[in-house]
Design a protein around this motif. Structure first.
Motif, PDB file in Angstrom:
ATOM      1  N   TYR A 254       0.900  -1.251  -0.067  1.00  0.00           N
ATOM      2  CA  TYR A 254      -0.140  -0.020  -0.132  1.00  0.00           C
ATOM      3  C   TYR A 254       1.003   1.347  -0.032  1.00  0.00           C
ATOM      4  O   TYR A 254       1.873   1.320   0.209  1.00  0.00           O
ATOM      5  N   ASP A 255       0.452   2.399  -0.438  1.00  0.00           N
ATOM      6  CA  ASP A 255       1.157   3.599  -0.589  1.00  0.00           C
ATOM      7  C   ASP A 255       0.953   4.353   0.941  1.00  0.00           C
ATOM      8  O   ASP A 255       0.365   3.784   1.813  1.00  0.00           O
ATOM      9  N   GLN A 256       1.313   5.372   1.199  1.00  0.00           N
ATOM     10  CA  GLN A 256       1.122   6.030   2.315  1.00  0.00           C
ATOM     11  C   GLN A 256       0.017   6.432   2.865  1.00  0.00           C
ATOM     12  O   GLN A 256       0.028   6.364   4.160  1.00  0.00           O
ATOM     13  N   ASN A 257      -0.928   6.420   2.092  1.00  0.00           N
ATOM     14  CA  ASN A 257      -2.285   6.614   2.523  1.00  0.00           C
ATOM     15  C   ASN A 257      -3.076   5.395   2.630  1.00  0.00           C
ATOM     16  O   ASN A 257      -4.489   5.400   2.984  1.00  0.00           O
ATOM     17  N   GLY A 258      -2.539   4.205   2.536  1.00  0.00           N
ATOM     18  CA  GLY A 258      -3.253   2.905   2.512  1.00  0.00           C
ATOM     19  C   GLY A 258      -3.911   2.348   1.414  1.00  0.00           C
ATOM     20  O   GLY A 258      -4.724   1.535   1.481  1.00  0.00           O
ATOM     21  N   LYS A 259      -3.523   3.175   0.250  1.00  0.00           N
ATOM     22  CA  LYS A 259      -4.327   2.545  -0.883  1.00  0.00           C
ATOM     23  C   LYS A 259      -3.370   1.670  -1.683  1.00  0.00           C
ATOM     24  O   LYS A 259      -2.226   1.521  -1.624  1.00  0.00           O
ATOM     25  N   SER A 260      -3.943   0.437  -2.030  1.00  0.00           N
ATOM     26  CA  SER A 260      -3.323  -0.685  -2.806  1.00  0.00           C
ATOM     27  C   SER A 260      -2.317  -0.032  -3.920  1.00  0.00           C
ATOM     28  O   SER A 260      -3.028   0.599  -4.791  1.00  0.00           O
ATOM     29  N   VAL A 261      -1.017  -0.717  -4.052  1.00  0.00           N
ATOM     30  CA  VAL A 261      -0.267  -0.013  -5.480  1.00  0.00           C
ATOM     31  C   VAL A 261      -0.252  -1.077  -6.434  1.00  0.00           C
ATOM     32  O   VAL A 261       0.165  -0.693  -7.377  1.00  0.00           O
ATOM     33  N   LEU A 262      -0.924  -2.014  -6.239  1.00  0.00           N
ATOM     34  CA  LEU A 262      -0.955  -3.120  -7.396  1.00  0.00           C
ATOM     35  C   LEU A 262      -2.450  -3.292  -7.819  1.00  0.00           C
ATOM     36  O   LEU A 262      -3.266  -3.323  -6.839  1.00  0.00           O
ATOM     37  N   PRO A 263      -2.700  -3.613  -9.187  1.00  0.00           N
ATOM     38  CA  PRO A 263      -3.980  -3.808  -9.640  1.00  0.00           C
ATOM     39  C   PRO A 263      -4.607  -5.243  -9.012  1.00  0.00           C
ATOM     40  O   PRO A 263      -3.588  -5.948  -8.768  1.00  0.00           O
ATOM     41  N   ALA A 264      -5.960  -5.148  -9.217  1.00  0.00           N
ATOM     42  CA  ALA A 264      -6.357  -6.378  -8.739  1.00  0.00           C
ATOM     43  C   ALA A 264      -6.086  -7.700  -9.603  1.00  0.00           C
ATOM     44  O   ALA A 264      -5.561  -7.697 -10.916  1.00  0.00           O
ATOM     45  N   PHE A 265      -5.743  -8.846  -8.956  1.00  0.00           N
ATOM     46  CA  PHE A 265      -5.514 -10.105  -9.601  1.00  0.00           C
ATOM     47  C   PHE A 265      -6.863 -10.591 -10.165  1.00  0.00           C
ATOM     48  O   PHE A 265      -8.046 -10.423  -9.476  1.00  0.00           O
ATOM     49  N   ARG A 266      -6.524 -11.488 -11.128  1.00  0.00           N
ATOM     50  CA  ARG A 266      -7.775 -12.239 -11.852  1.00  0.00           C
ATOM     51  C   ARG A 266      -7.758 -13.447 -10.773  1.00  0.00           C
ATOM     52  O   ARG A 266      -6.453 -14.132 -10.309  1.00  0.00           O
ATOM     53  N   ARG A 267      -8.977 -13.968 -10.667  1.00  0.00           N
ATOM     54  CA  ARG A 267      -9.077 -15.502  -9.765  1.00  0.00           C
ATOM     55  C   ARG A 267      -8.451 -16.589 -10.773  1.00  0.00           C
ATOM     56  O   ARG A 267      -7.878 -17.469 -10.243  1.00  0.00           O
ATOM     57  N   LEU A 268      -8.721 -16.619 -12.055  1.00  0.00           N
ATOM     58  CA  LEU A 268      -8.323 -17.731 -12.836  1.00  0.00           C
ATOM     59  C   LEU A 268      -7.729 -17.193 -14.194  1.00  0.00           C
ATOM     60  O   LEU A 268      -7.743 -15.887 -14.656  1.00  0.00           O
ATOM     61  N   PRO A 269      -6.748 -17.949 -14.727  1.00  0.00           N
ATOM     62  CA  PRO A 269      -6.042 -17.473 -16.021  1.00  0.00           C
ATOM     63  C   PRO A 269      -6.582 -17.761 -17.240  1.00  0.00           C
ATOM     64  O   PRO A 269      -5.759 -17.533 -18.429  1.00  0.00           O
ATOM     65  N   THR A 270      -7.879 -17.834 -17.220  1.00  0.00           N
ATOM     66  CA  THR A 270      -8.604 -18.085 -18.558  1.00  0.00           C
ATOM     67  C   THR A 270      -9.659 -17.025 -18.767  1.00  0.00           C
ATOM     68  O   THR A 270     -10.230 -16.798 -17.976  1.00  0.00           O
ATOM     69  N   ALA A 271      -9.828 -16.578 -20.003  1.00  0.00           N
ATOM     70  CA  ALA A 271     -11.126 -15.797 -20.262  1.00  0.00           C
ATOM     71  C   ALA A 271     -12.649 -16.256 -19.976  1.00  0.00           C
ATOM     72  O   ALA A 271     -13.420 -15.721 -19.608  1.00  0.00           O
ATOM     73  N   ASN A 272     -12.677 -17.540 -20.266  1.00  0.00           N
ATOM     74  CA  ASN A 272     -13.848 -18.433 -19.931  1.00  0.00           C
ATOM     75  C   ASN A 272     -13.864 -19.200 -18.835  1.00  0.00           C
ATOM     76  O   ASN A 272     -12.680 -19.649 -18.441  1.00  0.00           O
TER      77      ASN A 272
END
Length: 437
Positions: A254-272
């Motif tokens: 997190y940054d100094q303000n407590g905000k996540s610095v990384l984008p969200a993860f996908r749960r699974l590695p396939t589009a479908n």
């Protein structure tokens, strides 16, 4: 305690991690644990003349056959291969294949570092019984025969703790070269860029004279460094702006303000969505031995050629081809999280390449020894496999309200540590709380 300066450390200077390399045929060196010359694994006893040669009771102790179980030691050197090591020691390639089968959920034998100590143990009849190796000073692995055709994997981990050092530098030329000059490794630089790349453009927005400070955690046993490191905090100051990232107790940044610095993860590695043909199961029993034989990921029933995507931003850590796991890719998502993709048909990335969340890295397939096409997907958190369908993953959220005060205290303290370390030389400060795992 933290010693600050151009390249400062808590407690002591620590060893850098050894460079992993893919094995190929090479040099052999071995010795017997019983100090006997090893040839075909059987101790050689000098023949005598006279009665003593046929009467064991008349033989002096120094020439009696050794009773200890024969053990062959080998130190991995550049160019070595497991195949040649087994051949030289007198162990069969069939047993090596059985060990590789036991290793399919771990891939610990895919790349061995120079200096790794291997130990091959045989019984009194000369049958190969066990392969043991030390991954680092805290972790060792054994593959032990538990049946005529089966070996069992076991990992032993010593207690470890983390100590920290502060590295600082200023921008002169590229960030990469400036960070190298400050003592950071390539992997650490890649992690820092990944943590801050959503806050600034490293190529266009940095100027000469901008400064950075980094707290690096080093894992240690009671007496040795394991070679494992992590980014615990980073602060990059440019013009009138400061960009920060802090590792918190939940394993996220997190940054100094407590905000996540990384984008969200996908749960699974396939589009479908695909049917889960085999679930994550750390307590799965081996059908033959009845012993625990975990399944460290989930199997998705994907047809050959299905696009496989990275579930998060990261750096390609390994690309390989295992006799049982098939073609595979490992991605490091920044210190805490790693993902693994097995049985691939075609791979589109290379080791060291940076990838984005949702970027295609491969096509699924049927490589390795499996009964049908599928994708085996793993998520590791803090070096341990977790259930990718249920585990907490980075969600681009804020620090939870209940933990915000504690996070602010940690962030403020680390900022003060980095600030002091960057402005004064050889200043001793109180140790940083690094209990994030």
């Amino acid at each position: 305690m933290i010693r600050s300066g151009t390249h400062t450390s808590i407690h002591a200077a620590l060893l850098a991690g050894a460079i992993s390399l893919i094995l190929a045929a090479g040099v052999w060196s071995a010795k017997s644990e019983s100090s006997t010359n090893i040839k075909n694994i059987k101790p050689l006893i000098k023949q005598q003349q006279g009665p003593a040669a046929t009467d064991p009771a008349l033989q002096p102790d120094s020439v009696k056959p050794a009773q200890a179980t024969p053990v062959v030691h080998h130190t991995v050197q550049a160019g070595d291969s497991l195949s040649s090591i087994f051949s030289q020691a007198g162990a069969s390639q069939a047993d090596l294949n059985r060990i590789m089968k036991a290793d399919v959920e771990y891939l610990a034998l895919e790349t061995l570092q120079p200096g790794t100590e291997l130990k091959l143990t045989f019984n009194e009849q000369g049958q190969f019984r066990q392969l043991a190796l030390d991954l680092d000073p805290a972790r060792s692995i054994t593959y032990t025969r538990v049946g005529e055709d089966t070996f069992e994997y076991q990992k032993t981990v010593q207690d470890t703790h983390w100590v920290s050092e502060v590295l600082k530098g200023s921008i002169h030329g590229s960030f990469y070269q400036s960070a190298m000059n400050a003592g950071l490794s390539r992997a650490q630089i890649a992690s820092i860029q990944q943590l801050l790349e959503h806050q600034l453009n490293f190529r266009r927005e940095l100027r000469a004279g901008d400064t950075f400070s980094v707290i690096i955690g080093h894992e240690r046993t009671a007496s040795d460094s394991t070679g494992n490191t992590r980014i615990e905090a980073v602060s990059l100051e440019r013009h009138n702006r400061t960009h920060t990232a802090f590792l918190f107790e939940d394993g996220n940044y997190y940054d100094q303000n407590g905000k996540s610095v990384l984008p969200a993860f996908r749960r699974l590695p396939t589009a479908n969505s695909f049917r889960v043909s085999s679930h994550f199961n750390p307590n799965r029993l081996h059908p033959v031995t009845g012993r625990t034989s975990p399944h460290n990921g989930v199997d998705l029933a994907t047809p050959v050629g299905t696009p496989v995507m990275s579930t998060g931003d990261g750096v390609i850590e390994r690309v390989g081809n295992h006799p049982y796991a098939g073609k595979y890719v490992d991605i490091n998502h920044g210190n805490t999280y790693k993902t693994r993709y097995l049985h691939l048909n075609k791979i589109f990335v290379r080791k060291g390449q940076q990838v984005r969340r949702g970027e295609k890295i491969a096509h699924s397939g049927q490589t390795g020894r499996i009964t049908g096409p599928h994708l085996h997907f793993e998520l590791h958190a803090n070096r341990r496999p977790v259930n990718p369908l249920k585990a907490d993953i980075p969600t681009a959220a804020d620090v939870p309200e209940t933990a915000l005060k504690r996070f602010e205290q940690v962030a403020q303290y680390k900022l003060a540590v980095m600030s002091d370390a960057a402005s004064r030389s050889n200043l001793m400060l109180a140790g940083v709380d690094t209990k994030f795992d």
